[in-house]
Motif scaffolding. Structure first.
Motif, PDB file in Angstrom:
ATOM      1  N   GLY A 178      45.906  43.666  41.941  1.00 43.34           N
ATOM      2  CA  GLY A 178      44.540  43.990  41.547  1.00 43.34           C
ATOM      3  C   GLY A 178      43.719  42.736  41.292  1.00 43.34           C
ATOM      4  O   GLY A 178      42.553  42.636  41.675  1.00 43.34           O
ATOM      5  N   ARG A 179      44.332  41.762  40.656  1.00 52.44           N
ATOM      6  CA  ARG A 179      43.637  40.501  40.396  1.00 52.44           C
ATOM      7  C   ARG A 179      43.376  39.746  41.691  1.00 52.44           C
ATOM      8  O   ARG A 179      42.340  39.088  41.823  1.00 52.44           O
ATOM      9  N   ALA A 208      40.438  41.499  43.366  1.00 53.14           N
ATOM     10  CA  ALA A 208      39.210  41.204  42.626  1.00 53.14           C
ATOM     11  C   ALA A 208      38.745  39.774  42.883  1.00 53.14           C
ATOM     12  O   ALA A 208      37.544  39.520  43.042  1.00 53.14           O
ATOM     13  N   THR A 251      37.257  39.595  46.326  1.00 52.64           N
ATOM     14  CA  THR A 251      35.937  40.232  46.284  1.00 52.64           C
ATOM     15  C   THR A 251      34.895  39.278  45.706  1.00 52.64           C
ATOM     16  O   THR A 251      33.785  39.151  46.247  1.00 52.64           O
ATOM     17  N   GLY A 252      35.245  38.599  44.651  1.00 52.30           N
ATOM     18  CA  GLY A 252      34.332  37.618  44.065  1.00 52.30           C
ATOM     19  C   GLY A 252      34.013  36.484  45.030  1.00 52.30           C
ATOM     20  O   GLY A 252      32.861  36.034  45.115  1.00 52.30           O
ATOM     21  N   LEU A 309      30.590  44.661  46.368  1.00 56.03           N
ATOM     22  CA  LEU A 309      31.171  44.525  45.034  1.00 56.03           C
ATOM     23  C   LEU A 309      31.777  45.839  44.544  1.00 56.03           C
ATOM     24  O   LEU A 309      32.891  45.857  44.016  1.00 56.03           O
ATOM     25  N   LEU A 369      35.767  46.128  43.970  1.00 57.96           N
ATOM     26  CA  LEU A 369      36.316  46.374  42.637  1.00 57.96           C
ATOM     27  C   LEU A 369      37.054  47.707  42.561  1.00 57.96           C
ATOM     28  O   LEU A 369      38.025  47.844  41.819  1.00 57.96           O
ATOM     29  N   SER A 370      36.598  48.678  43.346  1.00 59.41           N
ATOM     30  CA  SER A 370      37.340  49.950  43.413  1.00 59.41           C
ATOM     31  C   SER A 370      38.706  49.735  44.052  1.00 59.41           C
ATOM     32  O   SER A 370      39.720  50.271  43.571  1.00 59.41           O
ATOM     33  N   ALA A 404      40.321  46.927  44.013  1.00 57.21           N
ATOM     34  CA  ALA A 404      41.090  46.149  43.043  1.00 57.21           C
ATOM     35  C   ALA A 404      41.698  47.060  41.980  1.00 57.21           C
ATOM     36  O   ALA A 404      42.845  46.873  41.574  1.00 57.21           O
ATOM     37  N   ALA A 405      40.925  48.034  41.531  1.00 52.46           N
ATOM     38  CA  ALA A 405      41.449  48.979  40.542  1.00 52.46           C
ATOM     39  C   ALA A 405      42.603  49.788  41.124  1.00 52.46           C
ATOM     40  O   ALA A 405      43.630  50.000  40.467  1.00 52.46           O
TER      41      ALA A 405
END
Length: 105
Positions: free
Chosen positions: A9-10, A13, A16-17, A43, A47-48, A50-51
């Motif tokens: 997940g990290r 994320a 994505t960043g 984004l 983030l979805s 990543a979750a």
């Protein structure tokens, strides 16, 4: 280098960043013209994902931990558990007034 758990997940994320930063960097450099709201779908989807990846990774770690700590014969692992009201700590010592965890002075 010490071993650490893989956290997908990290990773997602972070990627994505970096993608959001690349869009704004390309806009600032003049390579393309990106409106301010162009990164909102990127984004939110990132983030979805990543979750979702974090949840799947968490479930996999819990499943692996449960599989390695469960004895084959079904006997107790010997771990001390605390009562539901918190009246004792894990080492069996009392926690204080009425199980609140506060010292009784």
């Amino acid at each position: 280098m010490p071993f650490h758990e893989f956290r997908p997940g990290r990773l997602v994320a972070g990627v994505t960043g970096l993608a959001v930063a690349a869009v704004y960097l390309g806009d600032a450099a003049g390579s393309w013209d990106a409106p301010w709201y162009a990164v909102v779908p990127l984004l939110s989807c990132g983030l979805s994902l990543a979750a979702l990846a974090g949840w799947v990774g968490h479930r996999a770690r819990r499943r692996r931990a449960a599989r390695t700590t469960t004895p084959a014969d079904g006997a107790s692992t010997g771990a001390r558990t605390t009562p539901a009201d918190g009246a004792a700590s894990a080492d069996g010592a009392p926690t204080g007034a009425r199980g609140t965890g506060r010292a009784t002075g």
